[in-house]
Design an enzyme around this catalytic site. Structure first.
Site, PDB file in Angstrom:
ATOM      1  CB  SER A   1      -0.908   0.012   1.234  1.00 21.40           C
ATOM      2  OG  SER A   1      -1.683   1.199   1.262  1.00 21.40           O
TER       3      SER A   1
ATOM      4  N   GLY B   1      11.768   9.982 -28.701  1.00 22.24           N
ATOM      5  CA  GLY B   1      10.898  10.470 -29.762  1.00 22.24           C
ATOM      6  C   GLY B   1      10.034   9.409 -30.401  1.00 22.24           C
TER       7      GLY B   1
ATOM      8  CG  PHE C   1      -6.564   5.517 -15.642  1.00 18.95           C
ATOM      9  CD1 PHE C   1      -5.984   4.279 -15.875  1.00 18.95           C
ATOM     10  CD2 PHE C   1      -5.724   6.622 -15.542  1.00 18.95           C
ATOM     11  CE1 PHE C   1      -4.604   4.142 -16.007  1.00 18.95           C
ATOM     12  CE2 PHE C   1      -4.344   6.500 -15.667  1.00 18.95           C
ATOM     13  CZ  PHE C   1      -3.788   5.250 -15.898  1.00 18.95           C
TER      14      PHE C   1
ATOM     15  N   GLY D   1       1.055  10.044 -24.563  1.00 19.47           N
ATOM     16  CA  GLY D   1       0.911   9.246 -25.777  1.00 19.47           C
ATOM     17  C   GLY D   1      -0.348   9.581 -26.552  1.00 19.47           C
ATOM     18  CG  ASP D   2      -4.064   9.124 -24.695  1.00 20.62           C
ATOM     19  OD1 ASP D   2      -3.660   8.044 -25.169  1.00 20.62           O
ATOM     20  OD2 ASP D   2      -4.670   9.208 -23.609  1.00 20.62           O
TER      21      ASP D   2
ATOM     22  CG  ASN E   1      -7.273  11.664 -22.670  1.00 21.55           C
ATOM     23  OD1 ASN E   1      -8.065  12.340 -22.028  1.00 21.55           O
ATOM     24  ND2 ASN E   1      -6.531  10.718 -22.109  1.00 21.55           N
TER      25      ASN E   1
ATOM     26  CD  GLN F   1      -3.652   1.857 -22.295  1.00 22.63           C
ATOM     27  OE1 GLN F   1      -4.119   1.741 -23.420  1.00 22.63           O
ATOM     28  NE2 GLN F   1      -3.750   2.972 -21.582  1.00 22.63           N
ATOM     29  CD  GLN F   2      -8.098  -3.223 -23.169  1.00 21.53           C
ATOM     30  OE1 GLN F   2      -7.446  -3.972 -22.440  1.00 21.53           O
ATOM     31  NE2 GLN F   2      -9.318  -2.849 -22.854  1.00 21.53           N
TER      32      GLN F   2
END
Length: 327
Positions: A36, A228, A102, A256-257, A52, A172-173
């Site tokens: 934790s 880059g 998220f 990244g978005d 986004n 991510q998927q």
């Protein structure tokens, strides 16, 4: 150019842990981790990959269509997106579920540990693209960003069946896909987006080499953080675009978005891959220097200044006619 952006719409809970995760991970004990982390900061922000990307495209004046599933709590978020130039007419609003969440903790080294709750996003598989295309008078590009995994596969299949050009961004998927699913997600994509790790994961899951992948997609854009962007197209040398220098990373979430949105904006304006990637890198630094993925502030002059500093006056001059409004 009409761009439909499919994928997640979410609320981000972003926390900051002042220490280092690595200092709490004990070799030989990783199979039974129980940790934790006491966070010093909490920011609750609007997010989701599709939202986004769409918001950034909207700020560039490109009138993107957001296609995804949101929850019963979407009203205020929808107003925010529309105020930033996003068409939300194709968002499916759940009658029972809340918008996806998220939850992410970032440490002192900018490492992240996150959990994603799908919520209403599980209903994205009920969405078809054809009504959106009909309402928009056609679609020039469909972005298939991280989403409910079944929805992503269905969107890719529909794009192939109906002849819609699409950009595959499995991101991510990829960790949840089988080899067959990964191949189905990227086959025939006009653009493929991955980061360096996802590129390796894609090769592993599909069993394809780089050459195999390039034989099945148009252009492969790989982000490499501070190194880059690398852009590959079959039969051409790899195009390497350095990152734009940043004054300091406040929050890595959403960089990244932003890069994807900048690249897609450049494509929509008919610019080459080099200028499109440079715009993406410049916008990414803006987001990295802000907390949250959509709250960044930027003027056209500021963005052009970053382009000039990172790539020279010619790059800024080429992009200047398109940046006629604040981002």
């Amino acid at each position: 150019m009409r761009i439909a952006v499919t994928g997640s719409i979410a609320i981000d809970h972003l926390m900051v842990y002042p220490g280092r995760f690595a200092e709490q991970l004990i070799e030989g004990q990783l199979d039974k981790v129980s940790l934790s982390f006491l966070a010093d900061e909490l920011d609750i922000r609007r997010g989701g990959v599709a939202a986004n990307i769409a918001l950034a495209l909207g700020r560039f004046g490109l009138d993107p269509l957001l296609v995804g599933a949101a929850g019963v709590d979407f009203a205020a978020y929808g107003c925010w997106l529309r105020s930033n130039g996003v068409d939300t007419g194709s968002v499916r609003v759940s009658e029972t579920r809340r918008t996806a969440r998220f939850v992410c903790t970032t440490d002192a080294d900018q490492n992240q540990i996150a959990t994603f709750y799908a919520g209403a996003m599980t209903e994205a598989k009920e969405i078809e693209l054809e009504p959106t295309a009909r309402r928009a008078g056609g679609l020039d590009l469909v972005v298939i960003a991280p989403n409910d995994p079944e929805a992503m596969l269905l969107h890719a299949d529909e794009c192939r069946r109906r002849g819609y050009a699409f950009a595959a961004d499995p991101s991510q998927q990829l960790a949840r896909t089988t080899g067959e699913e990964a191949r189905s997600l990227v086959e025939d994509a006009r653009y493929l987006f991955t980061n360096a790790y996802e590129a390796a994961l894609l090769r592993d899951h599909t069993g394809w080499s780089d050459g195999d992948i390039l034989g099945r997609v148009g252009t492969w854009i790989t982000t490499a953080g501070a190194d880059g962007v690398h852009i590959k197209t079959a039969g051409r040398p790899t195009l390497r675009i350095p990152a734009v220098p940043t004054s300091g990373v406040a929050d890595p979430t959403g960089g990244g978005d932003a890069l994807r949105a900048g690249f897609l904006a450049g494509v929509a304006w008919g610019l080459g891959h080099e200028r499109a990637a440079q715009l993406g890198c410049a916008l990414a630094t803006v987001v990295l220097e802000s907390v949250g993925t959509q709250e960044y502030q930027l003027s056209a002059d500021d963005l052009l200044g970053r382009l000039d500093k990172g790539y020279g006056a010619e790059a800024a001059q080429d992009l200047a006619p398109h940046l006629v409004r604040p981002v």
